[in-house]
Design an enzyme around this catalytic site. Structure first.
Site, PDB file in Angstrom:
ATOM      1  N   GLU A 153       0.821  -1.216   0.000  1.00 27.06           N
ATOM      2  CA  GLU A 153       0.000   0.000   0.000  1.00 27.06           C
ATOM      3  C   GLU A 153       0.855   1.267   0.000  1.00 27.06           C
ATOM      4  O   GLU A 153       0.430   2.304  -0.492  1.00 27.06           O
ATOM      5  CB  GLU A 153      -0.961   0.017   1.192  1.00 27.06           C
ATOM      6  N   PHE A 206     -11.175  -7.876  14.330  1.00 26.58           N
ATOM      7  CA  PHE A 206     -10.103  -8.287  13.423  1.00 26.58           C
ATOM      8  C   PHE A 206      -9.843  -7.187  12.384  1.00 26.58           C
ATOM      9  O   PHE A 206     -10.766  -6.710  11.746  1.00 26.58           O
ATOM     10  CB  PHE A 206     -10.481  -9.595  12.727  1.00 26.58           C
ATOM     11  N   GLN A 207      -8.627  -6.789  12.246  1.00 27.57           N
ATOM     12  CA  GLN A 207      -8.193  -5.742  11.311  1.00 27.57           C
ATOM     13  C   GLN A 207      -8.891  -4.408  11.547  1.00 27.57           C
ATOM     14  O   GLN A 207      -9.159  -3.662  10.626  1.00 27.57           O
ATOM     15  CB  GLN A 207      -8.358  -6.200   9.861  1.00 27.57           C
ATOM     16  N   LYS A 256     -17.520  -1.722   6.447  1.00 27.82           N
ATOM     17  CA  LYS A 256     -17.870  -2.715   5.433  1.00 27.82           C
ATOM     18  C   LYS A 256     -19.377  -2.768   5.183  1.00 27.82           C
ATOM     19  O   LYS A 256     -19.816  -2.883   4.038  1.00 27.82           O
ATOM     20  CB  LYS A 256     -17.367  -4.093   5.881  1.00 27.82           C
ATOM     21  N   MET A 286      23.532  10.207   2.554  1.00 24.36           N
ATOM     22  CA  MET A 286      23.317  11.463   3.263  1.00 24.36           C
ATOM     23  C   MET A 286      23.610  11.302   4.758  1.00 24.36           C
ATOM     24  O   MET A 286      24.147  12.206   5.403  1.00 24.36           O
ATOM     25  CB  MET A 286      21.891  11.950   3.039  1.00 24.36           C
TER      26      MET A 286
HETATM   27  C1  LIG Z   1      11.898   6.491   5.636  1.00 26.52           C
HETATM   28  C2  LIG Z   1      13.165   7.182   5.973  1.00 26.52           C
HETATM   29  N1  LIG Z   1      14.024   6.634   6.846  1.00 26.52           N
HETATM   30  C3  LIG Z   1      15.195   7.250   7.143  1.00 26.52           C
HETATM   31  C4  LIG Z   1      15.502   8.467   6.581  1.00 26.52           C
HETATM   32  C5  LIG Z   1      16.802   9.176   6.956  1.00 26.52           C
HETATM   33  N2  LIG Z   1      17.656   9.312   5.777  1.00 26.52           N
HETATM   34  C6  LIG Z   1      17.722  10.445   5.047  1.00 26.52           C
HETATM   35  S1  LIG Z   1      18.731  10.339   3.743  1.00 26.52           S
HETATM   36  C7  LIG Z   1      19.140   8.759   4.141  1.00 26.52           C
HETATM   37  C8  LIG Z   1      20.116   7.995   3.303  1.00 26.52           C
HETATM   38  C9  LIG Z   1      19.562   7.640   1.990  1.00 26.52           C
HETATM   39  O1  LIG Z   1      20.442   6.740   1.398  1.00 26.52           O
HETATM   40  P1  LIG Z   1      20.267   6.335  -0.101  1.00 26.52           P
HETATM   41  O2  LIG Z   1      18.863   5.997  -0.387  1.00 26.52           O
HETATM   42  O3  LIG Z   1      21.273   5.300  -0.448  1.00 26.52           O
HETATM   43  O4  LIG Z   1      20.583   7.691  -0.887  1.00 26.52           O
HETATM   44  P2  LIG Z   1      21.946   8.535  -0.905  1.00 26.52           P
HETATM   45  O5  LIG Z   1      21.892   9.522   0.203  1.00 26.52           O
HETATM   46  O6  LIG Z   1      23.068   7.574  -0.742  1.00 26.52           O
HETATM   47  O7  LIG Z   1      21.913   9.202  -2.227  1.00 26.52           O
HETATM   48  C10 LIG Z   1      18.483   8.341   5.291  1.00 26.52           C
HETATM   49  C11 LIG Z   1      18.648   7.043   5.939  1.00 26.52           C
HETATM   50  C12 LIG Z   1      14.552   9.013   5.697  1.00 26.52           C
HETATM   51  N3  LIG Z   1      14.738  10.196   5.110  1.00 26.52           N
HETATM   52  N4  LIG Z   1      13.413   8.345   5.396  1.00 26.52           N
END
Ligand SMILES: Cc1ncc(C[n+]2csc(CCOP(=O)(O)OP(=O)(O)O)c2C)c(N)n1
Lengths: 173, 577
Positions: free
Chosen positions: B68, B130-131, B180, B489
């Protein structure tokens, strides 16, 4: 600073939840909140007393409330000619000997005794918040067992002094 | 999806015999709202709805995501690119809670969604059936509005209201929770769907007196700058913005979500402002004496430390949402209304202006002096370079969807959007896992346009199961994994602010992305060498069908320039190589 804000809302399920959640999420301090039906069966009126730091924060409260779909109108009525009332129920320790003495204290407040037991007595008082607080202070020495307060409810007086400008508080437009 | 006459005949007969249900009314309402594409995922509580859909399936393009979260991010991408509301249907409980991230994302980025969630039968609501999940309680803070439909007679009105609310004013997500039994039980043929929302009357036309104040401010100004946000796109006001900026020769800064609302390669464009914005943009925002914000919400990633944000400026803010004005930045000239209407009013009133030549020259020379930069790769590729190449290979005309992280910022920096409605990214929530499914929604909205999904190796792994949709529909999306084998990042912040303690940010293993693509019968290529990348890129982009490119890039690269956390616009680092 304390401000009195009223909101006219649609009576839809969840509206109160939406509003209180919003105030909490945006870190607005609510001192009291009272809700009830209005002259219109589809609408309710909510009266808030909020404690805000400054006018910018105050403007945010009213705007965020206004933004809710089921909120029809929000007004900050603090600086208007208003009637505001609160009701309090106060239960104190008392016995037969003290009753007349207490009666003498509450009379000037036009409060009434609504329940008496062997060693307690319950008083109902309505009025401005300061008046209620004053009475509570006077009764405190007897030993307060319980207090229930409704929070302030308020609306505009029938006539507003003409020199007072009717502009709602807003930096906008 | 075309039905034979026989089939249609059979359907008509069947319909004549069975009484209408709430689910049928729902489908009729969707037809009335001109909904064509549906992002649904079935389950117990919505069986009646999917059954009613089955009977009308020739009328809808139904997209079955594999999770989803995929459904709702696809709906967001669809809404962003088509300008129409994205429609999602999920079952109760886990189906509904799987939507929560996407609903929040749509709320903070103002995307119009109408989300139908199933609910348990009314008699058991509140019994932990349920659910059962209290999705109204859960989504109240993350929706523009939500409804639980208790009576089938309310359903047509509620749906009409929901589409109206989602798509007007400041757009946003609306949830409709349908028990439902409301969907399943027989009901009348039709109900009144007229509505009146006294508490919801968005201001479209701004107050001309406020525009007059802006006019006076422009006459007084010497260093004006325009900040253009996504509000310009929602109002479809790009050409008015262009005309206004050109007429008065005022430089333009874009927000992350506003990219493309002003041509990125235009002389007056200073590029993106904010944490990873350009030196020219941030310096203009710092030095300006008149900041004209059009449809941006002064997000903290844009402003940096508020004490250093436009410290000597008079601030004018045009926004359809009055609550945004004065929320973060003290505003002197509030203008509530639709950006297009405001720009038209500005054109009417503001005919001439002083010449801002000296200021303009400063801005343009900053732009020239301090461009975005990277070191040309020789052996190994780097993310910035990959995106620059993609920009050039697609002539800046692709629809680009990104995930969240370094690759997102590099895309915002190096892919110059010259047109609106080409840029799909999760700005306010920064939702990893958003990019790839959102690109699917974008492609469905514009089947004939080139769609590129630029993702990180981390975020792609959050929603990659949607490769199934590409396989199923042969959607020709070009997926480019900017693969640094790290949560780039996070790694960058740990390098800069946590003494290189790379806590859980570097992947020790990874799937073979090419094999993964092949498992879905999608063309996959892994490229490590910059020359190979350059050689193959045109062909891969022109390829008739989906492609996954596993582009291996150096892990150590960081996104620059940067306003370090807590610092102001004037405290950028990494401005020059
Ligand atoms: C759902 C979620 N979990 C954690 C983060 C924290 N976060 C921000 S950027 C990042 C790294 C992303 O890594 P990647 O997808 O490999 O992209 P890159 O920065 O290497 O280009 C994380 C863990 C987030 N933004 N969203």
């Amino acid at each position: 600073m304390k401000r009195i804000i009223t909101a006219k809302v649609k009576n839809r399920s969840g509206v109160l939840n939406r509003i209180t959640g919003l105030l909490q999420r945006r870190q607005f301090n609510i001192e009291s909140i009272s809700v009830g039906r209005t002259e219109h069966e589809d609408n309710s009126r909510i009266t808030f007393v909020v404690d805000v730091e400054d006018f910018q924060k105050l403007e945010q409260v009213t705007k965020q409330l206004n933004k809710q779909i089921d909120v029809i109108k929000v007004s900050d009525i603090t600086d208007k000619a208003i009637v505001s009332r609160e009701l309090a129920l106060i239960k104190i320790s008392s016995n037969a000997q003290l009753r007349t003495e207490i009666q003498g204290i509450i009379d000037p407040f036009r409060a009434t005794i609504i329940d008496v037991s062997k060693d307690t007595m319950s008083v109902q008082v309505t009025g401005k918040q300061e008046k209620i607080e004053a009475l509570i202070e006077l009764l405190r020495p007897y030993g307060i067992k319980d207090i229930a307060r409704t929070g302030i409810t308020a609306f505009l007086r029938g006539q507003q002094p003409s020199n007072q400008e009717q502009t709602p508080f807003s930096l906008l437009n | 999806m075309v039905m034979s006459n026989q089939e249609q005949e059979r359907e008509r007969k069947a319909e004549a015999h069975t009484p209408k249900t709430g689910a049928d009314l729902l489908i009729e309402a969707l037809i009335e709202e001109n909904v064509e594409t549906l992002f649904g995922y079935p389950g117990g509580a919505v069986l009646p709805i999917f059954d009613a859909l089955y009977k009308k399936k020739h009328l809808f393009n139904q997209v079955l995501a594999r999770h989803e979260q995929g459904s709702i991010h696809a709906a967001e991408g669809y809404a962003r690119i088509s300008g129409k509301p994205g429609v999602v249907i999920s079952t109760s409980g886990p189906g509904a809670t799987n939507l929560v991230t996407g609903i929040t994302d749509a709320m903070i980025d103002s995307l119009p969604l109408v989300v139908f969630t199933g609910q348990v039968n009314q008699p058991v609501i509140g019994t932990d059936a349920f659910q059962e999940a209290d999705i109204i309680g859960i989504t109240t803070p993350i929706t523009k509005h939500n409804y639980q439909v208790r009576k089938v007679s309310d359903l047509p009105r509620v749906i009409k209201e929901a589409f109206h609310i989602a798509t007007t004013g400041r757009p946003g997500p609306v949830v409709i929770d349908i028990p439902k039994d409301v969907a399943a039980n027989p009901c009348q043929d039709s109900y009144d769907n007229s509505f009146h929302l006294p508490g919801y009357q968005p201001t479209i036309k701004c107050n001309p007196l406020q525009v007059k104040k802006l006019k006076e401010a422009i006459q007084q100004a010497t260093k004006p700058v325009i900040l253009a946000g996504a509000g310009v796109q929602f109002a479809q006001a790009s050409s008015e913005l262009l005309e206004f900026a050109e007429t008065h020769q005022i430089p333009v800064v874009n927000t992350l979500l506003g990219l493309g609302t002003f041509p990125g390669e235009h002389e007056l464009s200073l590029g993106m402002g904010g944490m990873h914005g350009t030196y020219a943009a941030n310096t203009a925002l710092y030095d300006t004496d008149l900041l004209i914000n059009i449809g941006a919400r002064f997000d903290d990633r844009l402003t940096g430390n508020l004490d250093h944000f436009a410290p000597s400026a008079l601030v004018a803010h045009i926004d359809i949402d009055p609550a945004e004005i004065g929320k973060n930045v003290n505003t002197h000239i509030p203008i509530v209304g639709d950006a297009k209407y405001a720009l038209i009013e500005m054109k009417k009133q503001i005919k001439d202006s002083p010449t801002f030549k000296a200021w303009r020259d400063v801005c343009l020379s900053n732009k020239k002096e301090f461009p975005l930069w990277y070191n040309e790769p020789t052996e190994a590729m780097i993310g910035q370079w990959v995106i620059d190449k993609v920009f050039k290979a697609t002539k800046g005309e692709a629809i680009v969807a990104t995930d969240v992280g370094q690759h997102q910022m590099w895309s915002a920096q190096f892919y110059k959007f010259n047109k609106p409605n080409r840029w799909v990214t999760s700005g306010g929530l920064g939702t990893m896992g958003f990019g790839f499914p959102a690109s699917i929604g974008a492609q469905l909205a514009k089947p004939n346009d080139l769609v590129v999904a630029i993702v990180g190796d981390g975020g792609f792994q959050m929603t990659l199961q949607e490769l199934s949709i590409l396989q199923e529909r042969h959607l020709p999306i070009k997926i480019i994994i900017v693969n640094n084998q790290a949560l780039g990042m996070v790694r960058q912040w740990q390098e800069a602010f946590y003494s290189q303690r790379y806590s859980e940010s570097i992947f020790s293993i990874q799937p073979d992305f090419v094999k993964l693509a092949e498992a879905y019968e999608i063309k996959g290529v892994k490229i490590e060498d910059p020359h190979d990348f350059e050689k193959q890129l045109d062909e891969l982009i022109a390829y008739d069908g989906p492609v996954l490119i596993d582009a291996r890039v150096l892990q150590q690269e960081n996104v620059y320039p940067m306003i370090p956390p807590g610092k102001g616009l004037n405290e950028m680092i990494g401005v020059k190589p």
